[in-house]
Design a protein around this motif. Structure first.
Motif: not given
Length: 167
Positions: A99-103, A123-126, A128-134
């Motif tokens: 994941p981007a930004f180390g998860g 969400k996968i964008v271009d 790359k896997l991105y996570l959010n806090v909620n």
């Protein structure tokens, strides 16, 4: 005060509120360490993404719990996988799946914060896997993904080696 400043302050307040809710969750579910200066969001055992299979986001389109029998290490973190095939795909190209930004939360990084990443707010964008806090924070992140990524990519080099509590 400009509309942008008000928006940023209200979003930051929402993020801080969301982060405080994380402390109410059962401790075994947390990977977040406010004192860690690591660029990787792992639990005390070094497990990334709360033990979720990062390849599954790409192949199954959903988060799946990983199994201890299918694991691989990358840059000091241990990733768990649902299947041996997923583990092998990760080993062949870990940069593709990590994941981007180390998860850490992508929206948090856009706001100069290192917040825990929720494996179900993704969400996968271009590619790359991105996570959010909620999922509520993710809704805000999705309102301007390109703009938030510009901010986050600009902020990450300065905050990645800092403890979340120091940001």
């Amino acid at each position: 005060m400009s509309h942008t400043t008000l928006y940023r302050r209200s979003l930051l307040a929402a993020l801080i509120s969301a982060a405080s809710l994380v402390t109410l969750m059962p401790q075994q579910a947390l990977a977040y360490d406010e004192n860690s200066v690591s660029a990787l969001n792992t639990d005390a055992k070094g497990i990334a993404v709360h033990g979720h299979d990062v390849v599954a986001y790409f192949t199954d389109g959903a988060p799946l719990a990983g199994k201890a029998e299918f694991k691989a290490s990358h840059e000091g973190a241990t990733y768990l996988f649902a299947t041996a095939a997923h583990r092998d795909a990760f080993k062949a190209n870990p940069a593709k799946y990590a994941p981007a930004f180390g998860g850490f939360c992508a929206m948090g990084v856009a706001l100069d914060k290192k917040l825990d990443g929720d494996p179900t707010a993704w969400k996968i964008v271009d590619g790359k896997l991105y996570l959010n806090v909620n999922k509520d924070v993710q809704k805000k992140w999705l309102e301007d993904v390109p703009g938030n990524l510009v901010k986050a990519n600009g902020n990450w080099p300065q905050i990645k080696d800092k403890a979340p509590k120091d940001l």
